[in-house]
Every structure is written in C-alpha cells, then in structure tokens.
Enzyme design. Structure first.
Site, PDB file in Angstrom:
ATOM      1  N   THR A   1      -3.028  -6.636  -6.718  1.00  0.00           N
ATOM      2  CA  THR A   1      -3.233  -5.326  -5.769  1.00  0.00           C
ATOM      3  C   THR A   1      -3.424  -5.378  -4.357  1.00  0.00           C
ATOM      4  O   THR A   1      -4.034  -7.322  -4.280  1.00  0.00           O
ATOM      5  CB  THR A   1      -4.096  -4.230  -5.917  1.00  0.00           C
ATOM      6  OG1 THR A   1      -5.293  -4.699  -5.728  1.00  0.00           O
ATOM      7  CG2 THR A   1      -4.106  -3.781  -7.224  1.00  0.00           C
ATOM      8  N   ASP A   2      -2.801  -5.775  -3.579  1.00  0.00           N
ATOM      9  CA  ASP A   2      -3.386  -5.719  -2.134  1.00  0.00           C
ATOM     10  C   ASP A   2      -4.411  -5.147  -1.672  1.00  0.00           C
ATOM     11  O   ASP A   2      -5.374  -4.505  -2.655  1.00  0.00           O
ATOM     12  CB  ASP A   2      -2.318  -4.858  -0.872  1.00  0.00           C
ATOM     13  CG  ASP A   2      -2.060  -5.540   0.392  1.00  0.00           C
ATOM     14  OD1 ASP A   2      -2.774  -6.365   1.047  1.00  0.00           O
ATOM     15  OD2 ASP A   2      -1.030  -5.684   1.084  1.00  0.00           O
ATOM     16  N   TRP A   3      -5.609  -5.708  -0.919  1.00  0.00           N
ATOM     17  CA  TRP A   3      -6.673  -5.722  -0.584  1.00  0.00           C
ATOM     18  C   TRP A   3      -6.900  -4.115  -0.525  1.00  0.00           C
ATOM     19  O   TRP A   3      -7.032  -3.868   0.291  1.00  0.00           O
ATOM     20  CB  TRP A   3      -7.086  -6.890   0.285  1.00  0.00           C
ATOM     21  CG  TRP A   3      -6.941  -8.298   0.187  1.00  0.00           C
ATOM     22  CD1 TRP A   3      -8.476  -8.386   0.494  1.00  0.00           C
ATOM     23  CD2 TRP A   3      -6.485  -8.848  -0.386  1.00  0.00           C
ATOM     24  NE1 TRP A   3      -8.292  -9.955  -0.167  1.00  0.00           N
ATOM     25  CE2 TRP A   3      -7.638 -10.209  -1.032  1.00  0.00           C
ATOM     26  CE3 TRP A   3      -5.514  -8.676  -1.904  1.00  0.00           C
ATOM     27  CZ2 TRP A   3      -6.816 -10.937  -1.442  1.00  0.00           C
ATOM     28  CZ3 TRP A   3      -5.060  -9.606  -2.257  1.00  0.00           C
ATOM     29  CH2 TRP A   3      -5.392 -10.852  -2.562  1.00  0.00           C
TER      30      TRP A   3
ATOM     31  N   LEU B   1      -8.135  -1.457  -2.468  1.00  0.00           N
ATOM     32  CA  LEU B   1      -7.857  -0.046  -2.785  1.00  0.00           C
ATOM     33  C   LEU B   1      -8.179   1.034  -3.587  1.00  0.00           C
ATOM     34  O   LEU B   1      -8.647   2.211  -3.757  1.00  0.00           O
ATOM     35  CB  LEU B   1      -6.574  -0.050  -3.833  1.00  0.00           C
ATOM     36  CG  LEU B   1      -4.619  -0.157  -3.688  1.00  0.00           C
ATOM     37  CD1 LEU B   1      -4.930  -1.830  -2.475  1.00  0.00           C
ATOM     38  CD2 LEU B   1      -3.612  -0.149  -4.601  1.00  0.00           C
TER      39      LEU B   1
ATOM     40  N   TYR C   1       1.147  -1.521   0.302  1.00  0.00           N
ATOM     41  CA  TYR C   1       0.256  -0.127  -0.260  1.00  0.00           C
ATOM     42  C   TYR C   1       0.942   1.067   0.299  1.00  0.00           C
ATOM     43  O   TYR C   1       0.701   2.264  -0.154  1.00  0.00           O
ATOM     44  CB  TYR C   1      -1.067   0.081   0.923  1.00  0.00           C
ATOM     45  CG  TYR C   1      -1.751  -1.124   1.433  1.00  0.00           C
ATOM     46  CD1 TYR C   1      -2.977  -1.375   0.142  1.00  0.00           C
ATOM     47  CD2 TYR C   1      -1.587  -1.711   2.487  1.00  0.00           C
ATOM     48  CE1 TYR C   1      -4.054  -2.299   0.820  1.00  0.00           C
ATOM     49  CE2 TYR C   1      -3.313  -2.445   2.196  1.00  0.00           C
ATOM     50  CZ  TYR C   1      -3.786  -2.899   2.050  1.00  0.00           C
ATOM     51  OH  TYR C   1      -5.000  -4.369   2.198  1.00  0.00           O
TER      52      TYR C   1
END
Length: 644
Positions: free
Chosen positions: A359-361, A363, A323
């Site tokens: 992506t990370d969770w 966004l 992030y």
C-alpha cells in the site's frame, strides 16, 4: 548467545559462494572476523551464515538450494509475530554516529520516531524506508552494516531491506528526496522530454550502482502515473501524459534497476501508483481528505493501465496502489488498496501479477501533525472502519504489505480472532521473503563502506547527470536571441546566481543597463487552505501567474529583451509571458550552471514537451481528467520543442 559480526564480503567471494558449479577445492574461504562464538557453518568447502545459531546448515541458509525450498523452510520456523512484522514497512532515521539505536543529529521525520532497533525488536519488522540521510553517504553505509549485524542476531537472522524514494534528481519538489551525495539528473519529465530509452536505462543503472553501494535495495519508484489532469500535484515524478512514451521508458528504467532478473546486485522496483493516479478531480491529491476522488469523464480508465502493462512485461518486483478512489469504476467506491476489484480481480487475476503489492503510506493510523492537527489515515471510503478492520480489508483485497505503518499487532489480533487465516498471511510473507532471497540478502547483506566514495563520486556519473539537466531543456520560443555569445553582453538577472552568470556575461544591477535580462521562474502553484503543514508544500491549484507577481514579470519583459527559463514540474499557463519574452525555455530540474550552459550555447537543448501547455485556465477547467492532450487550442502541443 553472542554472535558473529560479519564484515562486508567481496563481490568475487560472494559470487563464488553462490555458484554451485565452482570447484570447492579451488575456492578460498572468506576471512570472517568473529566476536566470541561463530555463527558460520561449513559444508563441502563452502561457508554459510548460521542465521538461527543451531550449528547446522538449515535449508534456508543454504545458497545452493532452490529459493522456493528456502522460503518454505524459513516460513515453517517463523512465528505469527515474525510473519506479521514482515508485512509492514516503516520509516526510520539515520544517526550521525551510524548506530542503529542512536539518536545523534537525526534529520527529518526520523528524528521523531523509534529507532530501527526498536522496530526490529518490538515489532519484528524487517522492511524499512529512509528519508534524510547524513551528508556523508559513508555514514549511511556504516549504519546499514551495523543494522544488518543486529538483524543477524535476531532469532532467525532475517536481514533487513532498505527502501528509498527517488533521490537522484536536481529538484525543488517535495517528492524528490535530497540528492546530496548522489549524482543529480533531471527529473523524470526531463527523460520523457529526451525520449531516449538507452539514456533512461543508463540513468537507472547508475541509480542502482549508487543505491547498492550504500545498502538501498528497494526503490519506491518508478512513478508511472499519466499527467492527464494538468493540475495534479505529483506530475514531476512521472513521465508526462503519453501512455506509449511512459511505457517505453518504464521498461528501460526497470531493466536498469533490476537487470533481466533480480540478483545480489539489483535494486527491486516498487512501481507506482496502480492503476494510475493521474486523473484526480481538480488535481487535488488524495494524500489529504480534501481530495475528491479519481474520475474518468472520458471513460479512459484503460489508458492509464498501459504503462503498468509494460512494467509487468519486465517483471517489476513490487507494485504500489495509490490512495485515490476510482469513482464509480468498481462496485465499491473505496480507495485502491482497499478495493478487491482493483487488487485481486484486475491486478492479480487479469494481469496474473504475483509480486509484492504494498500500500501507499499511512492507510491505517491517524498521525498527529502538531497542536490541534491530525493527519487522517488515507482510508477513503472506509473511514468508519476500526484500525483492525482496515487492516483486514486491505489484506482481503489482495495486498501484502502496509507502507508507512508499524502495526503488526493488528494482524496478529485478526488471526487470533479467526478473522484472517495464517495461511493467507503466509501467501504475503512468501512473496516478501522471495524478494529478500532474490536480492541475495540472506547470503551477504553487507556493503563495503570503504568503497562508497569510489562509486558515488564517479566523474562520469555526475557529468552525465548534468548533461541530462541541459539537453532535456525545451526551447519554446526564440526570436534569434539564443544562443547568447559568451562574454559579449551585459545582462540583468533575476532568480539566478550572479556568481554563476558572471562566468558567461557581465552582470548589471539595473535592467536599463542590460542588453538582455535572464529570469528563472517556477511553474505557478497555490497551496490548498489547510492546517496540515505537509499539504501546504504540495504544488496544487491553478497553473497561471496572478496579480502582482504576474505584473512584475511582465514589467521586466517590457523594459528589456528577456530570456525566460521556467521550471516545469507540471504544466503552466503562460500566454502573456510567452508573447512578451524574447526567448522562452523550459527545464525539468536544472542548476543555474546547467541553464547558463544552454543559454550560452555550450549545450544545445533537445527536449520535447512531455505534456501540452494550455492556453488558459478556462481551457484547463474544460479538460477531461483522464484524457491526454485534450486542452482546447493549447499554447504549445505535446511534443513541441525548437532547437538551435
């Protein structure tokens, strides 16, 4: 049209079907139980799944074809909506009745979310991650098979891929899923303490076997960030602060999970968090808006890439950027997944990485967390963009998939508006389809739920897990106290189960009656002041014990010779406790029994510190967040560890 429900195929049959060199006359066709009409076709003695129910063998259904040809054929048949759905991976709950559309006794966040069936139907999604699962893993395996049967009844029969965060560690940290039902090893810091590549690979292979047995085919791990900022809340999931050690272990980890190449028995690794999430300013995690960005005061950006270079060498299947904002490292101060310099210029072009980038969770979409509490999307640096504009920027940066989001309609909207081309969407979908084909999910996605307990209850797996809990412990101080002689001493205990300790010594209720005291501690942490309930569980803040809590510990240590065991999910500042203790030992996730086995000499501790322990908070404040082992006069240096 009613369609076939496939039962799990045996591995021997699956291998035979996938091997074009096998003599078809000698092959026994698998027995398929059908409901009404079949969705299988035969060709030259082989049987294939007729996933689109057109009564002929399409290229994408033919396991003898090259994967590239299968991808191209399937892609040509997919609608824009189906392509967009594949670009999102969202969380779902698991019902106790094993029904994919069920709501019976779902635990955790999945209880508040639509079912996997709803997402498959309305969003065309085929990638999912799971959190809490039923106590009996067999229930999960049944749910998984039922979900795959529903998937094969969709228009093209595209199988689902199930992913999970780590769930094989004895841990009380928020980032490790419950290990109930699985083998329980030390945390990854413990493997770093042991520095054993063969053991690392063996652990990963056990995780692979247990995952595959119930249907988990993608791991949202390993985490290979470097612990150069000791206050960061996510150190427990990584391998410490040394880049070379982390690189060595991650190669063994990925090989144990994936094998030399992905296959029907592999678990694909989503290695994280590119380009290294360790140097967070003041250790504040960018899950939350109170974060202050990733900083590089030591000009040490490239040091954090070393573990990822190792992961690329062994072909990690996927990469997850973090992030954080790489402050002043690129032209834009925007979060990693939005940052074209990070994803395209660095990852895609410099490292020539062509795997999946997810992506990370969270966004894109804000999430309600309760009355008057909104968890803002992690759109750092682009907060003013609309949700559709955020999606566009992430895709243009070079990412393929959105973690923790269920918004494929935004991709469809952007293509229809001419802001993204379908050709660009196809690039990402090809990568995502390739992963499914390489894992063999199109040919046989099912598991044998009758054999789950044979794998998950293997004695040697559980014993090895307990062994790592013990051997990874790091002896920091010993005034000729350890190991204790079993059944010889009276002990006063704190924060440890008396029923367990009673197997090793006589437990007394007053420290004055004891020969020794045994106290278990957790490394200190202090929650950030916030209304976000999830943030309150992150181990942020200073590393030292304070006030009344510290005084209670020291008072005990002054009354009776005391053995201190401390759980290190990140470094701790404990000079006074070290000085006053008779023995000090650190663990990286260990049960009370495992601790006693070490303290009473049945197992010798072999761990070496995977990070240094600073001597004061003043020293911590002066450290450079991106530089390893730079604390002034540390209490214990990186790599320290005594033995007996």
């Amino acid at each position: 049209m009613n369609r076939l429900c496939l039962l799990p195929l045996s591995m021997a049959i699956l291998t035979a079907c996938q091997n074009p060199k096998t003599e078809t006359k000698q092959r026994k066709l698998p027995e398929l139980i059908t409901q009404n009409s079949q969705i299988v076709v035969e060709k030259e003695g082989q049987v294939f799944r007729d996933l689109n129910s057109n009564s002929k063998l399409d290229i994408y259904e033919d396991s003898n074809q090259l994967i590239e040809a299968r991808i191209a054929d399937l892609l040509s048949q997919m609608t824009l909506e189906e392509k967009a759905g594949m670009m999102f991976i969202g969380g779902v709950g698991i019902s106790e009745d094993a029904k994919p559309d069920g709501k019976e006794k779902i635990k955790g966040p999945g209880a508040r979310m639509p079912s996997v069936v709803e997402y498959m139907d309305s969003k065309k999604m085929t990638y999912f991650n799971i959190w809490d699962i039923p106590e009996d893993p067999v229930t999960f395996a049944k749910w998984y098979n039922n979900t795959q049967r529903i998937a094969e009844n969709t228009r093209l029969g595209i199988p689902v891929t199930i992913a999970s965060d780590p769930r094989h560690h004895f841990s009380n940290n928020i980032f490790s899923m419950s290990a109930q039902g699985f083998s329980q090893f030390c945390e990854t810091l413990g493997f770093a303490a042991l520095r054993d590549e063969k053991l690392m690979k063996k652990f990963a292979d056990i995780v692979r076997q247990e995952y595959v047995a119930i249907g988990i085919r993608e791991s949202l791990h390993p985490q290979i960030d470097l612990a150069t900022e000791p206050r960061w809340a996510r150190i427990s999931g990584a391998f410490g602060e040394d880049a070379a050690l982390t690189a060595k272990l991650v190669k063994a980890y990925i090989k144990g999970m994936q094998g030399d190449s992905l296959s029907g028995t592999s678990v694909a690794c989503m290695t994280k968090h590119f380009p290294g999430g360790g140097p967070q300013k003041e250790g504040l995690d960018p899950h939350f808006s109170f974060q202050k960005g990733q900083i590089y005061p030591g000009n040490n950006f490239d040091y954090h890439l070393i573990p990822f270079e190792a992961a690329f060498e062994v072909n990690t299947a996927a990469i997850m950027p973090y992030y954080g904002v790489p402050t002043d490292q690129t032209e834009e101060n925007v979060a990693m997944a939005y940052n074209k310099a990070i994803i395209t210029s660095l990852l895609r072009e410099k490292y020539n990485y062509d795997g999946v980038v997810c992506t990370d969770w969270g966004l894109i979409t804000d999430v309600p967390m309760g009355p008057d509490v909104i968890w803002k999307a992690r759109a750092w640096g682009v907060e003013d963009l609309s949700e559709a504009e955020r999606v566009q920027k992430v895709i243009e940066a070079g990412c393929d998939q959105f973690g923790g989001e269920m918004r494929p309609e935004l991709v469809v909207q952007l293509v229809n508006e001419g802001k993204l081309t379908e050709e660009r969407i196809d690039q990402s979908v090809k990568r995502l389809l390739k992963l499914k084909f390489e894992l063999g999910l199109f040919d046989n996605p099912f598991v044998d739920d009758s054999k789950v307990h044979e794998v998950l209850n293997k004695r040697e797996f559980r014993e090895l897990g307990e062994h790592t809990q013990r051997e990874s412990m790091t002896l920091l101080k010993n005034e000729d106290v350890l190991p204790l002689t079993k059944n010889k001493f009276k002990v006063y205990i704190k924060n440890i189960d008396s029923a367990v300790v009673a197997n090793y010594a006589t437990v007394v209720t007053n420290p004055e009656e004891a020969d020794y005291a045994i106290i278990r501690l957790n490394a200190p942490w202090y929650p950030v002041e916030t209304k976000n309930p999830f943030a309150l569980g992150f181990h942020h803040g200073d590393l030292d014990f304070k006030g009344e809590e510290k005084q209670k510990i020291l008072t005990l240590l002054q009354k009776v010779p005391t053995i201190v065991d401390i759980y290190l999910d990140r470094p701790a500042v404990i000079p006074e406790i070290t000085e006053a203790s008779s023995a000090l030992i650190a663990n990286y996730g260990a049960s009370d029994k495992s601790v006693c086995e070490v303290l009473f000499g049945n197992t010798a501790p072999k761990g070496k510190l995977p990070f240094e322990l600073p001597s004061s908070m003043e020293a911590v404040y002066k450290q450079k967040a991106d530089v390893p082992y730079d604390s002034e006069k540390p209490l214990f240096k990186f790599g320290f560890g005594l033995q007996y």
